[in-house]
Design an enzyme around this catalytic site. Structure first.
Site, PDB file in Angstrom:
ATOM      1  N   ILE A   1      36.545  42.982  47.572  1.00 22.63           N
ATOM      2  CA  ILE A   1      35.703  43.280  48.733  1.00 22.63           C
ATOM      3  C   ILE A   1      36.191  44.551  49.409  1.00 22.63           C
ATOM      4  CG2 ILE A   1      35.186  42.553  51.108  1.00 22.63           C
ATOM      5  CD1 ILE A   1      34.817  39.723  50.092  1.00 22.63           C
ATOM      6  N   GLY A   2      37.515  44.680  49.531  1.00 27.40           N
ATOM      7  CA  GLY A   2      38.081  45.898  50.117  1.00 27.40           C
ATOM      8  C   GLY A   2      37.735  47.123  49.293  1.00 27.40           C
TER       9      GLY A   2
ATOM     10  N   TRP B   1      35.325  47.533  47.225  1.00 23.78           N
ATOM     11  CA  TRP B   1      33.884  47.785  47.266  1.00 23.78           C
ATOM     12  C   TRP B   1      33.512  48.716  48.418  1.00 23.78           C
ATOM     13  CZ3 TRP B   1      29.780  47.095  50.604  1.00 23.78           C
ATOM     14  CH2 TRP B   1      28.507  47.130  50.050  1.00 23.78           C
ATOM     15  N   HIS B   2      34.248  48.617  49.529  1.00 25.56           N
ATOM     16  CA  HIS B   2      33.928  49.412  50.707  1.00 25.56           C
ATOM     17  C   HIS B   2      34.307  50.877  50.562  1.00 25.56           C
ATOM     18  CE1 HIS B   2      33.440  45.475  52.720  1.00 25.56           C
ATOM     19  NE2 HIS B   2      32.645  46.143  53.522  1.00 25.56           N
ATOM     20  N   GLY B   3      35.222  51.186  49.656  1.00 18.33           N
ATOM     21  CA  GLY B   3      35.587  52.592  49.492  1.00 18.33           C
ATOM     22  C   GLY B   3      36.756  52.777  48.554  1.00 18.33           C
TER      23      GLY B   3
END
Length: 461
Positions: free
Chosen positions: A324-325, A327-329
């Site tokens: 998830i982390g 995925w954000h950047g």
């Protein structure tokens, strides 16, 4: 072309009137209009990557059809893996190659080894994470037998490129949106009015709160080393509110725009700041992403690690949230952000409260003392990880943490525009009040003011 821009207002009005007055007798013509409009919308961002969006749509349409029509499980798996490898490969190339190169060079520099490898001149296509996950969901669900592949390429291409959710989500599931695109839509006044109300609330969150918070936090984070800890603490709070109102505001606008077109898309936020633990927070924050990863990453991992009991569950959770982390950047700050949120789950897993749900302030206007403490504690946990999310590097994040634990915490805060800060806090207080009283609805204004006298209701709007 931002949702809160004049150019988008003109663009959407043209789409709206053509959709309901020129093409309303044929849903396929409406889909063609939506697809054309979505491509025009995407070209406003960057026309150079329109070919990538079309290629991704064509590839996954063909692979989905092949998976659905194949009688061999082995063949189905080959088609599925082809789609996964190409889609994830494109995502990695455009979003993460430079990150891998710079991390590789940095690793060797720690051993005084200089590598003549330079980052590539790669431009990140807007929305690639969203439409990649949308198409992968389509393939996975066909493979699992949850849905049948659509035989109408126009419907599928429209699903992938649907402009309200193309750039910032939500990540719509094929099982939700495609069936709506395959049938005639009828204009519903009540649904449209409610959609306008949701757009209004999204605009308020984005333009009044998020944009004002950004004016303050951008300046503070750029000069954090010269400001007292009290200023940093206030700015971290404001940044946490900024991220929520910016992202959820866009989601509200996207959902409202879709409703004006007679379509329902995925709810993405469910008042996460009223969550009583980190598990509940992530069930309420960026719902379409967390649901996607639970379905296709966490659940398979937890099944694979089930023989290891709670330890296996912890590993599955940490892997899931690290993704998830990422995925954000493409930065180690996002990796650490996700990893820490995964670690936050460990007490819930150990205590057996991972999936425990409790309706807050049930039958009451205000929460109980224990509920308030749980809400505040969860908010603080999330708030302090957003320091990492906002920082340019892990070292900068730790510099800010170090600054927070100093005597400057008891100094008077210093801001360039004090009146902006004061007004923003008033707006935030208003936000929290409205969201608290509207927390049982699909969005904050869903049930507030609908039965008021017209003059009072419109004054409020």
């Amino acid at each position: 072309m931002l949702f809160n821009s004049q150019s988008f207002a003109v663009f959407f009005l043209i789409i709206f009137f053509l959709y309901w007055f020129a093409f309303n007798r044929n849903f396929k013509l409406q889909n063609l209009l939506l697809l054309t409009g979505s491509y025009v919308f995407y070209c406003f961002w960057d026309w150079r990557f329109l070919s990538l969006l079309i290629f991704t749509s064509a590839l996954n349409y063909a692979l989905g059809y092949a998976i659905g029509k194949s009688d061999s499980l082995k063949t189905k798996r080959i088609f599925l893996n082809t789609g996964v490898v190409i889609s994830i490969g494109l995502l990695i190339y455009f979003k993460y190659v430079n990150f891998f190169i710079s991390s590789f060079v940095s690793l060797f520099s720690q051993f005084s080894i200089s590598l003549s490898i330079h980052t590539a001149n790669i431009i990140l296509p807007l929305g690639i994470s969203f439409f990649t996950f949308r198409t992968l969901n389509y393939l996975f669900d066909i493979y699992r037998g949850k849905i049948e592949p659509t035989t109408d390429w126009l419907t599928f291409f429209t699903f992938v490129a649907f402009f309200p959710s193309l750039i910032s989500g939500p990540i719509d599931k094929a099982s939700m949106l495609i069936p709506q695109l395959e049938r005639k839509r009828v204009f519903n006044t009540d649904n449209a009015v409610d959609g306008l109300r949701q757009i209004l609330w999204g605009l308020f969150k984005k333009t009044v709160i998020a944009d004002n918070c950004a004016v303050i936090t951008d300046q503070v984070f750029s000069n954090y080393h010269t400001l007292p800890a009290s200023t940093l603490l206030i700015s971290i709070f404001l940044y946490t509110v900024q991220i929520y109102t910016d992202f959820s505001g866009y989601s509200d606008m996207a959902i409202g725009l879709a409703r004006l077109l007679g379509l329902n898309i995925t709810r993405n936020f469910d008042f996460p700041f009223f969550a009583q633990n980190i598990g509940e927070f992530w069930r309420k924050w960026h719902i379409s992403l967390t649901t996607w990863l639970i379905d296709y990453v966490f659940t398979p991992l937890s099944i694979s690690f089930r023989d290891y009991g709670k330890a296996g569950l912890v590993v599955a959770i940490i892997i899931n949230f690290t993704l998830i982390g990422i995925w954000h950047g493409a930065s180690w700050t996002f990796v650490l952000f996700g990893f820490l949120h995964g670690c936050y789950y460990i007490p819930l897993i150990i205590s057996g409260k991972l999936n425990k749900k409790k309706k807050i302030a049930k039958g009451k206007i205000i929460p109980s003392f224990s509920e308030f403490i749980n809400i505040a504690g969860t908010f603080l946990l999330v708030m302090f990880t957003f320091v990492i999310f906002r920082s340019d590097s892990i070292s900068q994040a730790f510099d800010i943490y170090k600054s927070l634990f100093s005597k400057g915490l008891f100094s008077a805060p210093v801001f360039a525009a004090t009146n902006v800060v004061e007004h923003t806090f008033i707006f935030i207080l208003f936000l929290f009040i409205i969201e608290w009283f509207g927390k049982d609805g699909q969005y904050a204004l869903a049930d507030i003011g609908t039965k008021w006298p017209a003059i009072l209701r419109w004054s409020f709007y």
